[in-house]
Design an enzyme around this catalytic site. Structure first.
Site: not given
Length: 299
Positions: A41-42, A125, A129
């Site tokens: 959770d932020p 990927y 990214k």
């Protein structure tokens, strides 16, 4: 990679907290916190940042994971949650994102990849990214925090024996039975490699630099053939060329057959340049790698 980043900051007098699902093998004096950031959770993350007095966040998470869902979870969702927490934290931490040269996608042989190269990622990927890196840059443009993105080339050096082609070959050579040539498929490719400790120094410079909201390519600025890299690793291991048997066809060049980073911006604006040569890097990688034969593993 994270362990070397921790060590670099610690050597400069920072109090370092390492956050990972399994924070093991950390340098002495580094605090470890077991947490899966992608699932956190932020609010919990913000509390951790403030309790730690975080001045810098370094995101060294990620890798070539198997599925599109896992790539998104590790490379995008994790970054978004960290950014949300960092933007709310009263400590106002600098955010350093370790991205990838593969965010640019495949380029033609001979091209020196500059930061102005338009990204054209071609794998899950690389696409994820890039999405994570762009989230950091967008948060910086919006004034929510100060962020820097380092697009790193392939890494080698101590502690990277589980990373990429050279890491895999190091493990296989360590586990091989003496006198039995190891079959190896060698890609017809040339790649830029940088020592993991040089990358950690670049992260430290990025954490202190005035330049924010920018991308910096981090590499040696040399495209070395995979065959030459294999020779350097064999030399580091004290093994003859006959220790391997090259198989036909060559390995697939994941991420493309050519990488060569233009590192002039890092030199000029971060005051950074690579200091560790590939021969020494691979010698240190070999010395730091475990002997799998001593564990009863052969392959």
């Amino acid at each position: 990679m994270g362990r070397h980043v921790c060590a670099a900051f610690q050597a400069e007098g920072y109090r370092v907290t390492a956050v990972a699902r399994r924070p093991v093998g950390l340098p002495a004096g580094v605090r470890g916190v077991g947490l899966d950031v992608a699932d956190a959770d932020p609010v919990e993350l913000r509390a951790l940042l403030e309790e730690s007095g975080a001045e810098v966040i370094v995101n060294a998470a990620g890798g070539w994971v198997a599925t599109p869902e896992e790539n998104r979870r590790v490379h995008v969702l994790l970054v978004e949650r960290l950014l949300e927490a960092a933007a709310r934290a009263t400590t106002g931490p600098r955010f350093v994102q370790i991205g990838s040269i593969h965010e640019y996608g495949q380029v033609g042989g001979g091209v020196r990849i500059g930061e102005d190269e338009p990204p054209r990622p071609s794998t899950d990927y690389a696409r994820t990214k890039l999405a994570g890196s762009e989230a950091v840059l967008e948060a910086t443009r919006a004034g929510r925090l100060e962020g820097v993105v380092l697009r790193a080339v392939n890494v080698c050096g101590p502690g990277t024996c589980r990373v990429g082609f050279l890491g895999s070959l190091t493990r296989r050579l360590r586990a091989a039975r003496p006198g039995e040539p190891l079959p190896v498929a060698i890609a017809d490719a040339r790649r830029d490699y940088v020592d993991v400790r040089d990358l950690a120094r670049a992260v430290l410079r990025a954490a202190r630099a005035d330049a924010v909201g920018r991308v910096f390519n981090i590499g040696r600025g040399e495209a070395v053939s995979v065959r030459e890299l294999v020779g350097l690793l064999l030399s580091a291991a004290g093994l003859p060329a006959t220790a391997i048997r090259e198989e036909g066809g060559g390995a697939s060049a994941r991420g493309g057959a050519w990488t060569l980073a233009d590192i002039r911006s890092a030199r000029e604006l971060l005051g950074w340049e690579p200091a560790i040569g590939l021969a020494r890097s691979l010698e240190d990688q070999w010395e730091a790698s475990p002997d799998y034969r001593s564990r009863g593993k052969h392959g």
